[in-house]
Motif scaffolding. Structure first.
Motif, PDB file in Angstrom:
ATOM      1  N   VAL A 190      43.997  64.560  26.775  1.00  0.00           N
ATOM      2  CA  VAL A 190      44.075  63.023  26.628  1.00  0.00           C
ATOM      3  C   VAL A 190      43.287  62.637  25.348  1.00  0.00           C
ATOM      4  O   VAL A 190      42.770  61.472  25.224  1.00  0.00           O
ATOM      5  N   ASP A 250      44.446  61.810  22.745  1.00  0.00           N
ATOM      6  CA  ASP A 250      45.354  60.630  21.836  1.00  0.00           C
ATOM      7  C   ASP A 250      45.212  59.517  22.547  1.00  0.00           C
ATOM      8  O   ASP A 250      45.489  58.489  22.141  1.00  0.00           O
ATOM      9  N   ARG A 251      44.372  59.235  23.601  1.00  0.00           N
ATOM     10  CA  ARG A 251      44.255  57.964  24.456  1.00  0.00           C
ATOM     11  C   ARG A 251      43.135  57.166  23.770  1.00  0.00           C
ATOM     12  O   ARG A 251      41.928  57.750  23.370  1.00  0.00           O
ATOM     13  N   ASP A 252      43.330  55.911  23.546  1.00  0.00           N
ATOM     14  CA  ASP A 252      42.262  55.240  23.176  1.00  0.00           C
ATOM     15  C   ASP A 252      40.873  55.242  23.866  1.00  0.00           C
ATOM     16  O   ASP A 252      39.891  55.087  23.231  1.00  0.00           O
ATOM     17  N   TYR A 253      40.996  55.245  25.231  1.00  0.00           N
ATOM     18  CA  TYR A 253      39.885  55.387  25.924  1.00  0.00           C
ATOM     19  C   TYR A 253      39.259  56.733  25.334  1.00  0.00           C
ATOM     20  O   TYR A 253      37.757  56.640  25.707  1.00  0.00           O
ATOM     21  N   SER A 301      40.216  49.335  28.347  1.00  0.00           N
ATOM     22  CA  SER A 301      41.664  49.534  27.617  1.00  0.00           C
ATOM     23  C   SER A 301      42.288  48.251  27.958  1.00  0.00           C
ATOM     24  O   SER A 301      42.162  47.546  29.018  1.00  0.00           O
ATOM     25  N   SER A 349      40.942  55.141  36.282  1.00  0.00           N
ATOM     26  CA  SER A 349      42.349  54.335  36.064  1.00  0.00           C
ATOM     27  C   SER A 349      42.285  53.181  37.012  1.00  0.00           C
ATOM     28  O   SER A 349      42.229  53.551  38.270  1.00  0.00           O
TER      29      SER A 349
END
Length: 720
Positions: free
Chosen positions: A293, A295-298, A311, A347
């Motif tokens: 993960v 590449d995820r902003d979080y 997010s 999530s």
């Protein structure tokens, strides 16, 4: 087609009222939503009452122009110009103006507006019905006010009587007046009540929206903060606990069970590789070490910027493809608080907002929309049909509506007709919360209020007409009895029988006064008949004298010139009937100016009287017309004469005058006169114009003067 002639005064009056109506209609009074009260059309109805349809049409054009400037719609031109023609023609035919206005607004106007709205607007049925009812109330209001003004303002009532000459009974007039007064009062009070009621309803809805928004935003903030705090506490606990990473799976599972609104939870190392995930069942067919993960902003926000992060909404991947909002927090290991070694993420289940919505608005017909900082929908009520992750598109509407709350459209974004009232608030994480309430129920409520007003108005009118008819009958019955008593001139007729309790003092006084007046009138009538008989006799006598004065010369008592000229046609007809000749003679005294100079005007007057007397004595036939032609000239018309003897008869007269001595009244001196004579003798058919005869006689007179005066020159015209 008959030409239409305009009265300048009425034309100026219609232009003046049109200008007043134009100025008033520039500022219509807002009632509810996009509905406004029109007052300037009072001027239109007044002009229709006092001037007729064509002047009212001009006033309507100007009044509608004011509304066009205010609204930007051409519909007022259509409806109000037709109204002007309708009312003006109704007045011309003698119908009551107010009743004609009621017929227009309940029979003609609804059909016109429904046709216009269906072709040129996007109004729904609720709006159309509401506007039709409002238009009817508005039209009756300004029509009733205008009718009262025409009746009460004396100059206007005088003008209006010229348009309507139909006689109406006292009962009809009383019914009409009561209908006007009751209708005006009912309409004004109902409009005030409805306006106050609808304003209060708007305030209540606005307060309700604000209160609901307050509780909803607090619940949303609490929901987010609770779960964000859970992630933050878990990260801190994992950072502080000296437990093996192998035990984190069980800890993560227990945390997820404690906060079930997290669809999934995971722990990733500093490279983004997922170490643990919950629920574990979702990883049964997926090797955890192959999920990354980074590449995820979080992940980046928590690991690199070391922030607790929430997010925007996005579509999940790996395990579960739900639309989610991620919450993350950094994990520090081995007491190294300078650089995180892992992150924990949860999530968030967006359906949790449905539970918040249900708990906060169980009894309210409201919907919510929650969007992230980018305007993407996080959650929307099911009835809106807006899918999560889509961009929240809406348009602000109702720019012309007089509402205290903002309005929006979701479906028909190009329309100005609002779909929802809404309230908007930004949450602490820059999310936007929208609370929506349908606008249609407000219109339905307003429609119900106005329908109730119309029903009450109709009932009041029926009751008013019934009561006024009964009252008019009660009040007019004594007057009818009095009228029957005085229908004949019997002064001894007995007093009418009536119920003393129902008769007012004024009616009794009226009867007694009329009785005395009748007796006095009979006495005066007898006196008047005597005076008329006497005056008729005197008038006939005076007319005879007047006729004599109109035909005679005041000095000589001979006929005057006008009489002689008027009698010429009759004398000529008499001669033509008998195929006789006639003579026209002009006589002019010689040197008459010298007589006036020497003997004065009294001497001149004595000369004229002497000549007149000699002429009357010399031409004595009943058919002879002897007249003073003017000054010292005399005119003779001698019908049925002997052409051969006329000249000799005239010479006898000149000789008689020459030998007559005239006494001067001032000094008694004696003097004599001579006369020059010009005559024309011809068959009566010579000419039908006396001017032609006099011209020939005057030519002969001129010849007589030129020949030395005291001459007679006569011309006999033998052939015509």
């Amino acid at each position: 087609m008959q030409n239409i002639k305009f009265n300048s005064i009425l034309l100026q009056l219609s232009l003046l009222f049109g200008l007043i109506g134009y100025l008033i209609n520039l500022y219509p009074i807002p009632l509810f939503a996009n509905v406004e009260l029109i007052v300037g059309n009072v001027c239109l109805v007044i002009v229709a009452a006092i001037a007729g349809p064509y002047y009212a049409l001009l006033t309507a054009l100007m009044c509608a122009t004011g509304l066009y400037v205010s609204w930007g719609s051409w519909y007022p031109f259509l409806i109000f110009m037709i109204e002007a023609l309708w009312l003006g023609l109704a007045v011309r035919r003698g119908y009551y103006l107010f009743y004609s206005a009621i017929a227009f607004w309940f029979l003609i106007s609804p059909a016109l507006f429904i046709l216009y709205a269906s072709l040129f607007t996007e109004l729904n049925e609720e709006h159309i019905l509401f506007i039709v009812i409002k238009q009817a109330i508005n039209g009756m209001l300004y029509a009733s006010v205008a009718c009262l003004l025409v009746m009460l303002i004396r100059p206007l009532s005088k003008l209006s009587l010229k348009q309507n000459t139909r006689k109406r009974s006292f009962k009809q007039q009383l019914n009409y007046l009561f209908a006007l007064l009751i209708t005006s009062a009912m309409l004004i009070s109902s409009l005030l009540y409805n306006h106050t009621y609808l304003s209060d309803q708007q305030v209540m809805v606005q307060n309700n929206l604000q209160d609901s928004m307050g509780s909803m935003s607090k619940a949303a903030e609490r929901y987010l903060k609770t779960h964000q705090q859970a992630i933050r506490n878990a990260a801190r606990w994992l950072s502080l606990a000296n437990t093996d990473k192998d035990h984190w799976q069980s800890m993560l599972t227990r945390l997820n069970q404690t906060y079930p609104n997290f669809l999934t939870m995971l722990i990733a190392d500093h490279k983004g590789n997922i170490l643990h995930a919950s629920p574990a069942s979702m990883l049964a067919d997926k090797p955890v070490h192959k999920l990354n993960v980074s590449d995820r902003d979080y992940f980046r926000e928590a690991l690199y910027n070391q922030n607790d992060y929430i997010s925007d909404v996005f579509l999940g991947r790996g395990f579960g493809n739900d639309v989610i909002v991620a919450m993350s927090s950094p994990i520090y290991l081995n007491e190294n608080y300078q650089r995180p070694q892992a992150i924990i993420e949860g999530s968030l289940d967006l359906s949790g907002f449905a539970q918040i919505e249900h708990g906060a608005m169980q009894r309210e017909s409201m919907s919510i929309v929650l969007t992230d900082a980018k305007g993407n929908i996080i959650y929307a009520s099911d009835n809106l049909g807006l899918p999560p992750l889509s961009t929240f598109l809406f348009s602000r509407s109702g720019s012309y509506y007089s509402m205290s709350m903002p309005m929006m459209n979701l479906k028909n974004t190009a329309s100005e007709v609002p779909e929802y009232l809404y309230s908007q608030q930004e949450l602490s994480n820059q999310w936007q919360l929208y609370l929506l309430k349908p606008f249609a129920p407000m219109v339905t409520m307003a429609q119900r209020q106005y329908l109730t007003s119309v029903a009450m108005l109709a009932l009041s009118l029926l009751v008013t007409l019934g009561l006024s008819s009964l009252l008019a009958k009660t009040q007019t019955r004594p007057l009818e009895l009095i009228a029957q008593q005085f229908k004949y001139s019997d002064k001894d007729r007995a007093r009418p029988e009536w119920n003393e309790e129902q008769i007012s003092t004024e009616v009794e006084q009226l009867y007694d006064q009329l009785k005395l007046s009748q007796q006095e009138l009979i006495r005066q009538q007898l006196q008047l008949e005597e005076q008329v008989a006497l005056r008729t006799f005197e008038l006939e006598k005076a007319n005879g004298e007047l006729q004599k004065l109109a035909e005679r010369d005041s000095l000589t008592s001979l006929y005057n010139r006008r009489y002689a000229e008027n009698q010429f046609k009759q004398a000529q007809t008499l001669c033509q009937r008998g195929e006789q000749a006639m003579a026209v003679v002009l006589l002019d005294l010689d040197h008459f100016k010298m007589v006036n100079d020497e003997f004065g005007h009294l001497g001149g007057d004595a000369s004229l009287k002497t000549v007149a007397g000699l002429l009357s004595n010399h031409f004595v036939r009943e058919t002879d017309i002897v007249s003073r032609y003017g000054g010292e000239e005399f005119l003779l018309i001698l019908p049925m004469c002997n052409p051969l003897k006329v000249e000799a008869h005239l010479k006898d007269f000149t000789a008689k005058l020459r030998n007559t001595q005239i006494t001067n009244p001032e000094d008694g001196r004696l003097f004599s006169l001579s006369v020059s004579v010009g005559a024309v003798i011809a068959n009566a058919g010579y000419s039908s114009r006396i001017d032609t005869w006099i011209k020939r006689a005057d030519d002969n007179l001129y010849r007589a003067k030129s020949a030395g005066r005291d001459k007679v020159i006569a011309t006999i015209i033998e052939d015509i």
